[in-house]
Scaffold this active site. Sequence first.
Site, PDB file in Angstrom:
ATOM      1  N   SER A 183       0.848  -1.194   0.000  1.00  0.00           N
ATOM      2  CA  SER A 183       0.000   0.000   0.000  1.00  0.00           C
ATOM      3  C   SER A 183       0.877   1.235   0.000  1.00  0.00           C
ATOM      4  O   SER A 183       1.948   1.254   0.625  1.00  0.00           O
ATOM      5  CB  SER A 183      -0.907   0.026   1.228  1.00  0.00           C
ATOM      6  OG  SER A 183      -1.589   1.277   1.312  1.00  0.00           O
ATOM      7  N   TYR A 196      -2.101  -0.146  10.259  1.00  0.00           N
ATOM      8  CA  TYR A 196      -2.184  -0.635   8.880  1.00  0.00           C
ATOM      9  C   TYR A 196      -0.959  -0.206   8.074  1.00  0.00           C
ATOM     10  O   TYR A 196      -0.347  -1.022   7.367  1.00  0.00           O
ATOM     11  CB  TYR A 196      -3.457  -0.115   8.232  1.00  0.00           C
ATOM     12  CG  TYR A 196      -3.664  -0.543   6.795  1.00  0.00           C
ATOM     13  CD1 TYR A 196      -4.126  -1.813   6.489  1.00  0.00           C
ATOM     14  CD2 TYR A 196      -3.407   0.339   5.737  1.00  0.00           C
ATOM     15  CE1 TYR A 196      -4.325  -2.213   5.173  1.00  0.00           C
ATOM     16  CE2 TYR A 196      -3.602  -0.048   4.420  1.00  0.00           C
ATOM     17  CZ  TYR A 196      -4.055  -1.329   4.138  1.00  0.00           C
ATOM     18  OH  TYR A 196      -4.240  -1.718   2.838  1.00  0.00           O
TER      19      TYR A 196
END
Length: 290
Positions: A183, A196
Amino acid sequence: MQKQERRPTPDDIPAQKLDYPASQRDMEPQPDSDLSNYKPAGKLNGKVAFITGADSGIGRAVAIAYALEGAEVAIFYNENDADAEDTKKMVKDIGNKDCLVIKGDVRNYEDCESAIAQVVERFGKLNILINNAAYQMTQKKFEDISLEQFRRTLETNIFGYFYMVKAALPHLEAGDAIINTGSVVGKMGKAMLIDYATSKGAVHTFTKSLALNLGERQIRVNSVVPGPVWTPNIPATMPVEKVDNYDTDGIIKRAAQPEELAPAYVFLGSSDSSFVTGALYDVTGGQLSA
């Protein structure tokens, strides 16, 4: 000639909040996952691919793209039975392939071992492992990240990737590939996604280190690094005000649709990327990072 597909702009995405885990069926607008404008070229003929987190979102689009390219496809999911059945049906209807559907939890090594064994039993081999399963939950204040949330995020997003590689590696040979989903927030950080972002930074380093380790075996390891993508995780985990008009942070000024990520996974799984390993392959809509 295929007509240009219209992509939803941020103005097309209204504020909405869905319970976690959200179903792709309940999103408005529906994510584009069917690869209706995709032109396959047999790039994965004879290959067997296993994709985690493939009941919806990016994983679903990758499963369809791989089937269109000739691969045998198995998917792994954790909770949403209806979405997993939708993916299976789309792989059959669009990709003209049967789809092996396996339910389990990437945080459990025994589930990972069992899933890989089922894939090899069904198809006789495994060529491409795609680690895509992920968990996220936003928190505005660091103090609100519970120990349970932190543990679940890390165990899903990096332990699960390690577990799947551990289980799959005995079945992979020279020319095979591992693809991890990273990501852009793993490069940039994100104030409301601390755990995250941390896990995705670990995925990037895991990818590079694993590529170095497996280089002599000629097993390539790469990571697709998405920017904002319109998937069920967005209305299920983001503050409702962030979902409204999602997302304008990149140069292209909109979120990706899942099918826009799928060609990157095709490239990294095929012989077209025979000289690519240890790469973080950005598909971010121009959301730039250092």
